[in-house]
Enzyme design. Sequence first.
Site, PDB file in Angstrom:
ATOM      1  N   HIS A 123       0.872  -1.172   0.000  1.00 48.64           N
ATOM      2  CA  HIS A 123       0.000   0.000   0.000  1.00 48.64           C
ATOM      3  C   HIS A 123       0.916   1.231   0.000  1.00 48.64           C
ATOM      4  O   HIS A 123       2.038   1.172   0.521  1.00 48.64           O
ATOM      5  CB  HIS A 123      -0.826  -0.073   1.290  1.00 48.64           C
ATOM      6  CG  HIS A 123      -1.904   0.946   1.437  1.00 48.64           C
ATOM      7  ND1 HIS A 123      -1.658   2.239   1.822  1.00 48.64           N
ATOM      8  CD2 HIS A 123      -3.248   0.845   1.279  1.00 48.64           C
ATOM      9  CE1 HIS A 123      -2.804   2.899   1.900  1.00 48.64           C
ATOM     10  NE2 HIS A 123      -3.790   2.075   1.573  1.00 48.64           N
ATOM     11  N   ASP A 200       2.972  -4.892   7.705  1.00 48.68           N
ATOM     12  CA  ASP A 200       1.773  -4.062   7.594  1.00 48.68           C
ATOM     13  C   ASP A 200       0.565  -4.990   7.699  1.00 48.68           C
ATOM     14  O   ASP A 200       0.208  -5.687   6.744  1.00 48.68           O
ATOM     15  CB  ASP A 200       1.796  -3.311   6.252  1.00 48.68           C
ATOM     16  CG  ASP A 200       0.500  -2.566   5.998  1.00 48.68           C
ATOM     17  OD1 ASP A 200      -0.422  -2.648   6.824  1.00 48.68           O
ATOM     18  OD2 ASP A 200       0.411  -1.902   4.938  1.00 48.68           O
ATOM     19  N   CYS A 366      -4.685   2.708  -3.591  1.00 49.33           N
ATOM     20  CA  CYS A 366      -3.431   3.163  -2.951  1.00 49.33           C
ATOM     21  C   CYS A 366      -2.324   2.141  -3.166  1.00 49.33           C
ATOM     22  O   CYS A 366      -1.533   1.869  -2.240  1.00 49.33           O
ATOM     23  CB  CYS A 366      -3.610   3.426  -1.462  1.00 49.33           C
ATOM     24  SG  CYS A 366      -4.831   4.678  -1.100  1.00 49.33           S
TER      25      CYS A 366
HETATM   26  N1  PLP Z   1      -1.877  -0.814   4.522  1.00 49.90           N
HETATM   27  C1  PLP Z   1      -2.830  -1.490   3.875  1.00 49.90           C
HETATM   28  C2  PLP Z   1      -2.512  -2.829   3.272  1.00 49.90           C
HETATM   29  C3  PLP Z   1      -4.112  -0.955   3.753  1.00 49.90           C
HETATM   30  O1  PLP Z   1      -5.054  -1.633   3.110  1.00 49.90           O
HETATM   31  C4  PLP Z   1      -4.366   0.312   4.334  1.00 49.90           C
HETATM   32  C5  PLP Z   1      -5.699   0.946   4.199  1.00 49.90           C
HETATM   33  O2  PLP Z   1      -6.410   0.699   3.234  1.00 49.90           O
HETATM   34  C6  PLP Z   1      -3.335   0.977   5.022  1.00 49.90           C
HETATM   35  C7  PLP Z   1      -2.099   0.385   5.093  1.00 49.90           C
HETATM   36  C8  PLP Z   1      -3.566   2.301   5.662  1.00 49.90           C
HETATM   37  O3  PLP Z   1      -4.272   2.112   6.866  1.00 49.90           O
HETATM   38  P1  PLP Z   1      -4.893   3.303   7.713  1.00 49.90           P
HETATM   39  O4  PLP Z   1      -6.172   3.655   7.052  1.00 49.90           O
HETATM   40  O5  PLP Z   1      -5.121   2.720   9.055  1.00 49.90           O
HETATM   41  O6  PLP Z   1      -3.912   4.405   7.768  1.00 49.90           O
END
Ligand code: PLP
Length: 410
Positions: A123, A200, A366
């Site tokens: 992401h 993550d 994203c």
């Molecule tokens: N990492 C991944 C794989 C995600 O799907 C997302 C959100 O869609 C994030 C990070 C970002 O998360 P947050 O909304 O808690 O900042």
Amino acid sequence: MALDIESIRDDFPILNRRLPNGKKLVYFDNAATSQKPQCVIDAMSEYYSEYNSNAHRANHTLADEATTALEEARNSISSYFGTSPDQMIYTSGATEAINLVSFGWARENLEEDDVVVITEMEHHADIVPWQQLSKEKGIEVRYVPIDTNSFTLDMQAFEVAVEGAALVCVVHTSNVLGIRNPIERIVEISHSNNARVLLDCAQGAPHERINFDDSGVDFVAVSAHKMGGPTGIGCLLVKKDAMDQMGPFMTGGSMIKTVSTNGSTFQEGHAMFETGTPRIAEAIGWGAAVDWLDKFDMVQVHSHINKIASWTAEKISEIDGITVYGDPTRQDSSGAVSFLHDSIQSQDLSILLDEGGFAVRTGHHCAQPLMDALGVPSTNRASFWIYNTMEEAESFVEHLSYVVERFSTS
Ligand code: PLP
């Protein structure tokens, strides 16, 4: 005991919603954010209506109750993730948690030419902080590609990339492909190369019980709002020896021990990283969400979701012009089904699906480097969670078939 999906659904008032056109809501945008059970809504509302106050400051009754509730939530959440409250830092979500590693750990410990390994399926939250660090400190960012036939990480390329690396940052489960990465192998290979690992778990935590202490991972980023909790909160779980190497990220109130005109001294441990007024209502809501989720066997939850996702993927790939990206039929796949139609634009398709009551996400999710690797600008994505049903999936397939038949020009 099997999951009682009907009684689970009763916990989510929003699932009874009808859209302005009268259609019943079918919520398939869970990878973006999940819906919230009534107990989460009640816990947050009770805080605001009964004991709203700032935490860790005054001695009056309300302040005491707010502080206790904030710390009890930390106890519940850290215990849910198999670790102690000391290893958990509240953040605004997974994005801030990853930035905390970049600012708090990497800026303190990495130098020019040190290597950070990330993957093409990250992401943006786990790409941009490393690109920024590269600009500032001259670190090298290595990208591990995906195999576009199997939609999995190229582990041979990973083994090469990790040589000499200081940090490996990997998404537990892809928000686009639903693929769960081979985390255990990644941790083993990374640690044998003396690289720390940041996982993550924004998408992993809603689908699998993560045990931080057992995982051996150095940093885990979690987001509350994808696992039944409120928006605006998440956490970074940090191994003790890694936390000892961290310096402050955001500075100001709460994270200090003393401040004078000559300078400041800082709190130790997680308190050094929690600056300003805490997200009290959100923490309490998240605590209620993990207490709710704790009632279920996550292996059963995963298999329920996986069954719906793999059935949906198989059925929609039989529709003329639909291509599915990823392999939701894999047993470890999490419930994200990304797809495109060859003549109906993804934006148009999502509007046509919405007209039938189906909430799906459209866009690059994203994850633009992953879109580049797949050779597409965007996908439609249906993503499922604990309260979704096979009946909903059947009606989705039926509506998508109708839309394609009616609007396809191919
Ligand atoms: N990492 C991944 C794989 C995600 O799907 C997302 C959100 O869609 C994030 C990070 C970002 O998360 P947050 O909304 O808690 O900042």
